[in-house]
Design a protein around this motif. Sequence first.
Motif, PDB file in Angstrom:
ATOM      1  N   MET A 282       0.806  -1.221   0.000  1.00 22.87           N
ATOM      2  CA  MET A 282       0.000   0.000   0.000  1.00 22.87           C
ATOM      3  C   MET A 282       0.844   1.278   0.000  1.00 22.87           C
ATOM      4  SD  MET A 282      -3.174  -1.151   2.408  1.00 22.87           S
ATOM      5  CE  MET A 282      -2.199  -1.522   3.840  1.00 22.87           C
ATOM      6  N   ILE A 283       2.123   1.160   0.344  1.00 22.40           N
ATOM      7  CA  ILE A 283       2.958   2.359   0.376  1.00 22.40           C
ATOM      8  C   ILE A 283       4.019   2.336  -0.721  1.00 22.40           C
ATOM      9  CG2 ILE A 283       4.607   3.670   1.781  1.00 22.40           C
ATOM     10  CD1 ILE A 283       2.393   2.198   3.949  1.00 22.40           C
ATOM     11  N   LYS A 284       4.658   1.196  -0.887  1.00 23.59           N
ATOM     12  CA  LYS A 284       5.649   1.121  -1.973  1.00 23.59           C
ATOM     13  C   LYS A 284       4.979   0.812  -3.314  1.00 23.59           C
ATOM     14  CE  LYS A 284       9.478  -0.155   1.043  1.00 23.59           C
ATOM     15  NZ  LYS A 284      10.495  -1.164   1.377  1.00 23.59           N
ATOM     16  N   GLY A 285       3.734   0.329  -3.245  1.00 23.43           N
ATOM     17  CA  GLY A 285       2.951   0.185  -4.466  1.00 23.43           C
ATOM     18  C   GLY A 285       3.240  -1.060  -5.282  1.00 23.43           C
ATOM     19  N   LYS A 313       0.946   0.903  -8.177  1.00 23.66           N
ATOM     20  CA  LYS A 313       2.188   1.698  -8.203  1.00 23.66           C
ATOM     21  C   LYS A 313       1.887   3.197  -8.116  1.00 23.66           C
ATOM     22  CE  LYS A 313       6.468   1.678  -8.199  1.00 23.66           C
ATOM     23  NZ  LYS A 313       7.195   0.895  -7.228  1.00 23.66           N
ATOM     24  N   PRO A 316      -0.186   5.059  -3.981  1.00 25.55           N
ATOM     25  CA  PRO A 316       0.083   4.747  -2.574  1.00 25.55           C
ATOM     26  C   PRO A 316      -0.756   5.663  -1.681  1.00 25.55           C
ATOM     27  CG  PRO A 316       1.841   6.111  -3.482  1.00 25.55           C
ATOM     28  CD  PRO A 316       0.927   5.777  -4.634  1.00 25.55           C
ATOM     29  N   TYR A 376       9.057   3.671   5.977  1.00 28.91           N
ATOM     30  CA  TYR A 376       8.190   4.297   4.969  1.00 28.91           C
ATOM     31  C   TYR A 376       8.268   5.820   4.863  1.00 28.91           C
ATOM     32  CZ  TYR A 376       6.347  -0.410   5.110  1.00 28.91           C
ATOM     33  OH  TYR A 376       6.242  -1.772   5.076  1.00 28.91           O
TER      34      TYR A 376
END
Length: 483
Positions: A282-285, A313, A316, A376
């Motif tokens: 969810m953050i780095k995609g 991608k 995020p 993150y």
Amino acid sequence: MAKKLKFPKDFLWGGATAASQIEGAYDVDGKSLSLLEMIPYIELKDKKDLTATRKLTKQDLLDSIENKKGLHYPKRFGIDFYNRYKEDIALFKEAGLKIFRMSVAWGRIFPNGDEKEPNQKGLEFYRNVFKECKKQGLEIMVTINHFDTPFPIVQNHGGWRNRQVVDMYFKYAKVLIDEFNEYVKYWLPINEINLSVLMGAFFVEDNTKKTVFEKINSSYQDLHHQFIAQAKVVEYSKKFKNIQVGCMLANSTTYALDCNPINVFENQQKELMRKLFYYDVMIKGEYPWYSLKYFKDNNIEIIKEKGDDELLKNNPVDFISFSYYMSSTIAKEEGELTEGNLMKLGKNPFLEASEWGWQIDPIGLRYTLNQLWDRYHVPLFISENGIGVLEKLNEKNTVEDDYRIDYLSRHFEQMSLAIEDGINLFGYTMWTPIDVVSAGSNEMSKRYGLIFVDYDDYHKGTGDRFKKKSFDWFKKFVKTMEI
Ligand code: P53
């Protein structure tokens, strides 16, 4: 001697709830039943043994629609927030809350999931609630789906396993954002996305012999659909200037049981798939390298549609939110266990536990904030934290809940230290400002609130609200920052 904690002036102090645990009014104004409203209350001989509530079969669910067995379904009644929201929101304001986290019941807006138009009565209820919050000067955070997927979506479409449910969800989420973006600044598409699939899996699979982690394995496809659904919400939110979208995880903080390298390595490995995997997507995609090996080793195949990878991608989340109640230990050879919410967890000899076996670990919160910030560098928000306790009103019509004051102040202290460490933590919503029906055990008697609600496990009582000692303590804390 009071100790003064350091927090930024605009830090968002608040409280969190969820529709199915507070609203009641399960069959009012066109609402359909959600999965959670089909779990009966089961008196637990051993308070800590939740497995009894996990043995429902499909037939039990079908029987519960018309309540053929005359059972009590606590989440159909909640704490009657549907009718008492004005009184409750006024109390939240009085307690010093600056932000109120709540969820919308999908079944009030699209009862069957596949309607073309939303149910206006449902939208009207939430508009009234949001207006009331604004009147009281409260910021709002909305969870779009907090475990309570409408039952017709499961029954007629097979739930999240079916890719079409992504479209149903997105249609619902879009309606909420279009209607309410002026009121609601913070949006969480899916509550505890690492458990959400599981909460559904209990009720759609007859086979209850599987362990929790085997069930997760069988559900990565559903999870992929939730990741996609969430990314679509993030993409859509970019149309609006003033809203932000965050992820929400049940943060499982674990330590190696001891310094035996075998256990340290085991903990590092378990942490990847149990926790970091979700944040990474969810953050780095993208699906991280170790997950690809894990899927291969476990014969898990995820069916993706064209464009899925790009969608993840490019979208995020804006911030990370997580619930934090406890920590546990990991060892290669399982040691002594304690109760968690969905599964037994490794015991930590240095920690005390709540009556439900949840191990209290304030330093673990600072540890978690450090870990997430380091990995993150995305703003952090604690969307749930608190302690469930068996409580009764005393003769003065209050509860002397010093243990809750102690729990909260020890966690607040660690949060302020984490901010001093250099971490961007911008808010905190405690679970909960008011007693609610428990998500995991369906009990009313597992109480988390600053406000006591006079209902028992069978929804007997006046429903009246009473301030606990922690209510006044919290109010003073928000003003003075003193613990
Ligand atoms: P209760 C596990 C299982 C279910 C809900 O839980 C959970 C967790 C993580 O610990 O998380 C949250 O009421 C959830 C809330 C819930 C709260 O934990 O079982 O988002 O809905 O009420 C506390 O004691």
